[in-house]
Design a protein around this motif. Sequence first.
Motif, short mmCIF file in Angstrom:
data_model
loop_
_atom_site.label_atom_id
_atom_site.label_comp_id
_atom_site.label_asym_id
_atom_site.label_seq_id
_atom_site.Cartn_x
_atom_site.Cartn_y
_atom_site.Cartn_z
N THR A 23 1.32 -1.13 -0.03
CA THR A 23 0.35 -0.41 0.08
C THR A 23 0.89 1.41 0.02
O THR A 23 1.54 1.42 1.01
N CYS A 26 -0.79 7.45 -3.22
CA CYS A 26 -1.58 8.09 -3.73
C CYS A 26 -1.11 9.41 -3.54
O CYS A 26 -0.84 10.29 -3.67
N SER A 33 -3.61 5.24 0.01
CA SER A 33 -4.61 3.88 -0.90
C SER A 33 -3.94 3.48 -1.90
O SER A 33 -5.06 2.75 -2.98
N GLY A 34 -2.80 3.60 -2.57
CA GLY A 34 -2.42 2.95 -3.52
C GLY A 34 -1.94 1.78 -3.32
O GLY A 34 -1.58 1.12 -2.62
N HIS A 35 -2.31 1.16 -4.95
CA HIS A 35 -1.80 -0.27 -4.65
C HIS A 35 -1.06 -0.01 -6.79
O HIS A 35 -1.98 0.27 -7.40
N VAL A 61 0.63 2.16 -10.64
CA VAL A 61 0.61 2.71 -9.10
C VAL A 61 -1.59 3.50 -9.06
O VAL A 61 -1.10 4.45 -10.08
N GLY A 62 -1.83 2.70 -8.66
CA GLY A 62 -3.53 3.14 -9.09
C GLY A 62 -4.65 3.30 -7.66
O GLY A 62 -3.90 2.35 -7.10
N CYS A 63 -4.63 4.75 -7.85
CA CYS A 63 -5.98 4.46 -6.71
C CYS A 63 -7.34 4.40 -6.55
O CYS A 63 -7.17 5.16 -7.39
N TYR A 69 -4.34 7.32 -11.86
CA TYR A 69 -2.78 6.32 -12.13
C TYR A 69 -1.41 6.46 -12.28
O TYR A 69 -2.26 7.52 -13.26
N GLN A 70 -1.59 5.70 -12.32
CA GLN A 70 0.79 6.19 -12.15
C GLN A 70 1.70 5.39 -12.67
O GLN A 70 1.33 4.92 -11.91
N ARG A 75 7.46 6.50 -9.46
CA ARG A 75 6.83 5.94 -8.32
C ARG A 75 8.81 5.18 -8.02
O ARG A 75 9.01 4.20 -7.70
#
Length: 105
Positions: A23, A26, A33-35, A61-63, A69-70, A75
Amino acid sequence: MFFFFTCGTHTFSNHLKGAENLTVQCQNCGNFSGHVYKRWEWFTFCFVPIIPFSLKPYKEVGCHICNFYQDIKYRPDVQAQMGQSGGGMMMGPPGGGQPQHPQYK
Ligand SMILES: [Zn+2]
Protein backbone atom coordinates in the motif's frame (compact mmCIF):
# COMPACT_ATOMS: atom_id res chain seq x y z
CA MET A 1 -29.06 -8.91 -42.68
CA PHE A 2 -26.90 -6.33 -41.07
CA PHE A 3 -23.82 -7.36 -39.18
CA PHE A 4 -22.53 -5.06 -36.57
CA PHE A 5 -18.92 -5.54 -35.63
CA THR A 6 -17.47 -3.81 -32.70
CA CYS A 7 -13.81 -3.02 -32.43
CA GLY A 8 -12.30 -1.49 -29.40
CA THR A 9 -9.83 -1.90 -26.65
CA HIS A 10 -9.94 -3.77 -23.43
CA THR A 11 -7.64 -3.20 -20.54
CA PHE A 12 -6.87 -6.07 -18.26
CA SER A 13 -6.11 -4.93 -14.79
CA ASN A 14 -4.69 -7.06 -12.04
CA HIS A 15 -2.74 -6.68 -8.90
CA LEU A 16 0.91 -7.06 -9.68
CA LYS A 17 2.29 -10.34 -8.39
CA GLY A 18 4.49 -9.88 -5.38
CA ALA A 19 3.06 -6.44 -4.69
CA GLU A 20 -0.52 -7.37 -3.77
CA ASN A 21 -0.04 -6.35 -0.17
CA LEU A 22 1.80 -3.18 -0.92
CA THR A 23 0.00 0.00 0.00
CA VAL A 24 1.60 3.19 -1.14
CA GLN A 25 0.76 6.84 -1.02
CA CYS A 26 -1.23 8.33 -3.84
CA GLN A 27 0.54 11.40 -5.13
CA ASN A 28 -2.70 12.90 -6.32
CA CYS A 29 -4.88 12.85 -3.20
CA GLY A 30 -2.23 12.00 -0.61
CA ASN A 31 -4.06 9.00 0.85
CA PHE A 32 -2.31 5.74 1.52
CA SER A 33 -4.65 3.98 -0.85
CA GLY A 34 -2.40 3.26 -3.79
CA HIS A 35 -1.92 -0.27 -5.03
CA VAL A 36 0.36 -1.61 -7.69
CA TYR A 37 -1.50 -2.78 -10.76
CA LYS A 38 -0.51 -4.47 -13.92
CA ARG A 39 -2.48 -3.14 -16.87
CA TRP A 40 -2.46 -4.65 -20.29
CA GLU A 41 -4.31 -3.14 -23.24
CA TRP A 42 -5.65 -5.36 -25.99
CA PHE A 43 -7.29 -4.66 -29.29
CA THR A 44 -10.69 -6.32 -29.31
CA PHE A 45 -12.93 -7.44 -32.11
CA CYS A 46 -16.51 -8.18 -31.10
CA PHE A 47 -15.38 -7.89 -27.50
CA VAL A 48 -12.82 -10.65 -27.95
CA PRO A 49 -9.26 -9.63 -27.24
CA ILE A 50 -7.21 -10.33 -30.36
CA ILE A 51 -3.96 -8.40 -30.29
CA PRO A 52 -2.07 -6.98 -27.34
CA PHE A 53 -0.95 -3.41 -27.88
CA SER A 54 2.20 -3.97 -25.94
CA LEU A 55 4.32 -6.99 -25.22
CA LYS A 56 4.66 -6.13 -21.59
CA PRO A 57 1.91 -5.03 -19.24
CA TYR A 58 2.09 -1.55 -17.82
CA LYS A 59 2.96 -1.37 -14.20
CA GLU A 60 1.03 1.36 -12.52
CA VAL A 61 0.18 2.69 -9.13
CA GLY A 62 -3.56 3.08 -8.93
CA CYS A 63 -5.67 4.86 -6.33
CA HIS A 64 -9.24 3.71 -5.80
CA ILE A 65 -10.22 6.92 -4.03
CA CYS A 66 -9.44 9.47 -6.71
CA ASN A 67 -9.04 6.99 -9.57
CA PHE A 68 -5.57 8.26 -10.34
CA TYR A 69 -3.13 6.04 -12.18
CA GLN A 70 0.55 6.70 -12.42
CA ASP A 71 3.27 4.77 -14.19
CA ILE A 72 5.48 3.02 -11.73
CA LYS A 73 8.59 4.44 -13.35
CA TYR A 74 7.72 7.75 -11.73
CA ARG A 75 7.57 6.11 -8.33
CA PRO A 76 11.06 5.03 -7.31
CA ASP A 77 9.80 4.69 -3.73
CA VAL A 78 7.32 2.04 -4.81
CA GLN A 79 9.92 0.22 -6.87
CA ALA A 80 12.22 0.17 -3.88
CA GLN A 81 9.50 -1.40 -1.72
CA MET A 82 8.73 -3.98 -4.38
CA GLY A 83 12.40 -4.82 -4.68
CA GLN A 84 12.65 -5.36 -0.96
CA SER A 85 9.62 -7.59 -0.64
CA GLY A 86 10.34 -9.48 -3.84
CA GLY A 87 13.95 -10.18 -2.91
CA GLY A 88 12.91 -11.30 0.55
CA MET A 89 10.37 -13.72 -0.89
CA MET A 90 12.92 -15.30 -3.19
CA MET A 91 15.38 -16.00 -0.42
CA GLY A 92 12.67 -17.18 1.95
CA PRO A 93 11.99 -14.95 4.92
CA PRO A 94 13.17 -16.39 8.22
CA GLY A 95 10.06 -17.33 10.22
CA GLY A 96 6.84 -15.32 10.41
CA GLY A 97 6.48 -14.33 6.83
CA GLN A 98 4.96 -11.02 7.83
CA PRO A 99 5.92 -8.44 5.26
CA GLN A 100 7.37 -5.40 6.90
CA HIS A 101 6.27 -2.13 5.40
CA PRO A 102 7.87 1.06 6.46
CA GLN A 103 5.57 3.38 8.35
CA TYR A 104 5.40 6.92 7.08
CA LYS A 105 3.14 8.26 9.78
ZN1 LIG B 1 -5.69 9.17 -4.83
